[in-house]
Design an enzyme around this catalytic site. Structure first.
Site, PDB file in Angstrom:
ATOM      1  N   TRP A   1      53.256   8.142   3.216  1.00  0.00           N
ATOM      2  CA  TRP A   1      52.603   9.209   3.981  1.00  0.00           C
ATOM      3  C   TRP A   1      53.589   9.907   4.922  1.00  0.00           C
ATOM      4  O   TRP A   1      53.457  11.081   5.205  1.00  0.00           O
ATOM      5  CB  TRP A   1      51.462   8.628   4.805  1.00  0.00           C
ATOM      6  CG  TRP A   1      50.275   8.142   4.030  1.00  0.00           C
ATOM      7  CD1 TRP A   1      49.154   8.869   3.729  1.00  0.00           C
ATOM      8  CD2 TRP A   1      50.049   6.833   3.475  1.00  0.00           C
ATOM      9  NE1 TRP A   1      48.261   8.083   3.022  1.00  0.00           N
ATOM     10  CE2 TRP A   1      48.787   6.836   2.854  1.00  0.00           C
ATOM     11  CE3 TRP A   1      50.805   5.645   3.438  1.00  0.00           C
ATOM     12  CZ2 TRP A   1      48.244   5.712   2.218  1.00  0.00           C
ATOM     13  CZ3 TRP A   1      50.275   4.532   2.797  1.00  0.00           C
ATOM     14  CH2 TRP A   1      49.007   4.581   2.194  1.00  0.00           C
TER      15      TRP A   1
ATOM     16  N   ARG B   1      47.939  -4.325   6.012  1.00  0.00           N
ATOM     17  CA  ARG B   1      46.907  -4.091   4.988  1.00  0.00           C
ATOM     18  C   ARG B   1      46.162  -5.388   4.647  1.00  0.00           C
ATOM     19  O   ARG B   1      44.960  -5.376   4.395  1.00  0.00           O
ATOM     20  CB  ARG B   1      47.545  -3.485   3.727  1.00  0.00           C
ATOM     21  CG  ARG B   1      46.507  -3.012   2.738  1.00  0.00           C
ATOM     22  CD  ARG B   1      47.083  -2.104   1.656  1.00  0.00           C
ATOM     23  NE  ARG B   1      46.018  -1.356   1.030  1.00  0.00           N
ATOM     24  CZ  ARG B   1      45.666  -1.467  -0.250  1.00  0.00           C
ATOM     25  NH1 ARG B   1      46.309  -2.288  -1.042  1.00  0.00           N
ATOM     26  NH2 ARG B   1      44.671  -0.748  -0.728  1.00  0.00           N
TER      27      ARG B   1
ATOM     28  N   HIS C   1      42.161  -5.655   4.867  1.00  0.00           N
ATOM     29  CA  HIS C   1      41.302  -5.967   3.719  1.00  0.00           C
ATOM     30  C   HIS C   1      40.563  -7.287   3.899  1.00  0.00           C
ATOM     31  O   HIS C   1      39.492  -7.481   3.330  1.00  0.00           O
ATOM     32  CB  HIS C   1      42.119  -5.974   2.429  1.00  0.00           C
ATOM     33  CG  HIS C   1      42.291  -4.600   1.863  1.00  0.00           C
ATOM     34  ND1 HIS C   1      42.431  -4.339   0.526  1.00  0.00           N
ATOM     35  CD2 HIS C   1      42.333  -3.388   2.473  1.00  0.00           C
ATOM     36  CE1 HIS C   1      42.564  -3.031   0.341  1.00  0.00           C
ATOM     37  NE2 HIS C   1      42.515  -2.442   1.511  1.00  0.00           N
TER      38      HIS C   1
HETATM   39  C1  HEM Z   1      47.854   1.364   1.781  1.00  0.00           C
HETATM   40  C2  HEM Z   1      43.542   3.276   0.780  1.00  0.00           C
HETATM   41  C3  HEM Z   1      42.134   2.537   5.334  1.00  0.00           C
HETATM   42  C4  HEM Z   1      46.278   0.258   6.201  1.00  0.00           C
HETATM   43  C5  HEM Z   1      46.800   1.914   1.120  1.00  0.00           C
HETATM   44  C6  HEM Z   1      46.797   2.259  -0.272  1.00  0.00           C
HETATM   45  C7  HEM Z   1      45.597   2.807  -0.558  1.00  0.00           C
HETATM   46  C8  HEM Z   1      44.820   2.801   0.654  1.00  0.00           C
HETATM   47  C9  HEM Z   1      45.125   3.335  -1.892  1.00  0.00           C
HETATM   48  C10 HEM Z   1      47.958   2.027  -1.222  1.00  0.00           C
HETATM   49  C11 HEM Z   1      47.967   0.581  -1.706  1.00  0.00           C
HETATM   50  C12 HEM Z   1      49.121   0.308  -2.635  1.00  0.00           C
HETATM   51  O1  HEM Z   1      49.197   0.970  -3.674  1.00  0.00           O
HETATM   52  O2  HEM Z   1      49.940  -0.564  -2.306  1.00  0.00           O
HETATM   53  C13 HEM Z   1      42.810   3.312   1.942  1.00  0.00           C
HETATM   54  C14 HEM Z   1      41.531   3.952   2.107  1.00  0.00           C
HETATM   55  C15 HEM Z   1      41.154   3.774   3.380  1.00  0.00           C
HETATM   56  C16 HEM Z   1      42.185   2.987   4.026  1.00  0.00           C
HETATM   57  C17 HEM Z   1      40.762   4.700   1.032  1.00  0.00           C
HETATM   58  C18 HEM Z   1      39.910   4.332   4.025  1.00  0.00           C
HETATM   59  C19 HEM Z   1      39.993   5.011   5.157  1.00  0.00           C
HETATM   60  C20 HEM Z   1      43.081   1.752   5.914  1.00  0.00           C
HETATM   61  C21 HEM Z   1      42.919   1.072   7.167  1.00  0.00           C
HETATM   62  C22 HEM Z   1      44.089   0.421   7.413  1.00  0.00           C
HETATM   63  C23 HEM Z   1      44.979   0.700   6.306  1.00  0.00           C
HETATM   64  C24 HEM Z   1      41.646   1.096   8.015  1.00  0.00           C
HETATM   65  C25 HEM Z   1      44.454  -0.443   8.580  1.00  0.00           C
HETATM   66  C26 HEM Z   1      43.935  -0.291   9.796  1.00  0.00           C
HETATM   67  C27 HEM Z   1      47.096   0.475   5.108  1.00  0.00           C
HETATM   68  C28 HEM Z   1      48.508   0.130   5.087  1.00  0.00           C
HETATM   69  C29 HEM Z   1      48.962   0.459   3.806  1.00  0.00           C
HETATM   70  C30 HEM Z   1      47.829   0.982   3.092  1.00  0.00           C
HETATM   71  C31 HEM Z   1      49.327  -0.435   6.238  1.00  0.00           C
HETATM   72  C32 HEM Z   1      50.387   0.298   3.262  1.00  0.00           C
HETATM   73  C33 HEM Z   1      50.503  -0.998   2.521  1.00  0.00           C
HETATM   74  C34 HEM Z   1      51.862  -1.220   1.931  1.00  0.00           C
HETATM   75  O3  HEM Z   1      52.825  -0.540   2.288  1.00  0.00           O
HETATM   76  O4  HEM Z   1      51.960  -2.111   1.069  1.00  0.00           O
HETATM   77  N1  HEM Z   1      45.584   2.246   1.670  1.00  0.00           N
HETATM   78  N2  HEM Z   1      43.177   2.742   3.132  1.00  0.00           N
HETATM   79  N3  HEM Z   1      44.315   1.486   5.402  1.00  0.00           N
HETATM   80  N4  HEM Z   1      46.731   1.005   3.925  1.00  0.00           N
HETATM   81 FE1  HEM Z   1      44.985   1.937   3.560  1.00  0.00          FE
END
Ligand code: HEM
Length: 300
Positions: free
Chosen positions: A185, A41, A45
């Site tokens: 998820w 992430r 970002h």
């Molecule tokens: C986690 C939104 C796209 C990788 C998250 C979280 C949100 C989010 C709300 C939870 C954050 C937290 O509370 O810690 C979105 C939205 C996207 C998007 C709206 C639009 C499509 C992506 C993309 C990637 C990604 C493109 C990487 C290629 C991740 C990963 C986590 C995460 C690995 C888990 C982080 C953790 O476990 O701390 N995302 N995301 N996301 N996202 Fe996304």
């Protein structure tokens, strides 16, 4: 090229950094036991601020070290990822933060069972916050497919690439104290797979309003064998994840990736590699040549 740029590292030097990242992934006290998801992430970002029209943002610069970008509520929680990598930066000061953050994600994806993503170095770190992109360029999970297109088309991605990138939600979880959403998820959030797409299609997702007013979608897996006294764990989807199902152009890609893990891995590797390169202009030998948001590169 300005002469102050560092020489390109040897492949042996890079291998040492990759080994150091591999060694820190296992974090028994943290989340689901791995630093991998939050590192993925962090890289996303750092790169996902890119704006193709103005050629600003992107993974160069490591702007999240500054409050202007690091303090963006969209980046809440990513300080954990940066802290995991700090000892690696201390041990190998020649690597820039911008390169390290991207490389760490590539290592993490591979170590969690995912594909090999092409990675090239040469990013530089900004020395002040003047080139840090404005806030508000990252996606808002409470919205739908129009918003996803608005954000990802700005970076230069198409519909297929949006769906492939979203497959990163096979990893990790949402944290109430970071994004406000809650839960993971998939059941095994530290293993890279195409399970996210299969669960999206298979399950009957129910809308759930959280105490903070946010809405997400949930499903309880009845098939999972539980230890005595253990509560069944809910799986979740964000509204943006659900929009991949309801959108006529996104959905066929969800269906293909659910059926074909190899196709997903190949497409994810390509699109994640592309994400990490946004805004970087390279010459024929791979050196970064100056653009508005790029201060330099390695010595040529
Ligand atoms: C986690 C939104 C796209 C990788 C998250 C979280 C949100 C989010 C709300 C939870 C954050 C937290 O509370 O810690 C979105 C939205 C996207 C998007 C709206 C639009 C499509 C992506 C993309 C990637 C990604 C493109 C990487 C290629 C991740 C990963 C986590 C995460 C690995 C888990 C982080 C953790 O476990 O701390 N995302 N995301 N996301 N996202 Fe996304």
């Amino acid at each position: 090229m300005p002469s102050s740029n560092p020489p390109a590292p040897s492949s042996a030097q890079l291998e040492e950094v990759k080994d150091a990242v591999r060694a820190l992934l296992h974090q028994p006290e943290y989340d689901d036991g791995s630093a991998g998801p939050v590192l993925v992430r962090l890289a996303w970002h750092s790169a996902g601020t890119y704006d193709a029209a103005s050629k600003t943002g992107g993974s160069n610069g490591a702007g999240m070290r500054y409050e202007k970008e690091g303090g963006d509520p969209a980046n809440a929680g990513l300080a954990h990822a940066r802290a995991f990598l700090e000892p690696v930066k201390e041990k190998f000061p020649w690597i820039t933060y911008a390169d390290l953050w991207c490389l760490a994600a590539v290592v993490a994806v591979k170590e969690m069972g995912g594909p090999e993503v092409q990675w090239q170095g040469g990013r530089t770190d900004f020395t002040d916050d003047s080139k840090v992109p404005p806030r508000g360029r990252l996606p808002d999970a409470a919205q739908g497919s129009d918003h996803l297109r608005h954000i990802f088309y700005r970076m230069g991605f198409n519909d297929q690439e949006i769906v492939a990138l979203s497959g990163a939600h096979n990893l990790g979880r949402c944290h109430g104290d970071r994004s406000g959403f809650e839960g993971k998820w998939v059941n095994q959030p530290t293993r890279f797979s195409n399970q996210y797409y299969r669960l999206l299609l298979q399950n009957d997702w129910k809308k759930k309003k959280l105490a903070n007013g946010l809405e997400q979608f949930v499903y309880v897996d009845e098939e999972i064998e539980l230890e005595e006294g253990e509560e069944p764990e809910e799986l979740m989807m964000l509204p943006t994840d659900m929009s991949l199902l309801s959108d006529a152009a996104f959905r066929p890609w969800v269906e293909r990736y659910a059926k074909d893990k190899d196709l997903f891995f190949a497409h994810f590797a390509a699109v994640f590699g592309k994400l990490l390169e946004l805004g970087l202009v390279r010459d024929a030998s791979g050196n970064i040549v100056n653009e508005e948001n790029v201060e330099g590169g390695y010595q040529s």
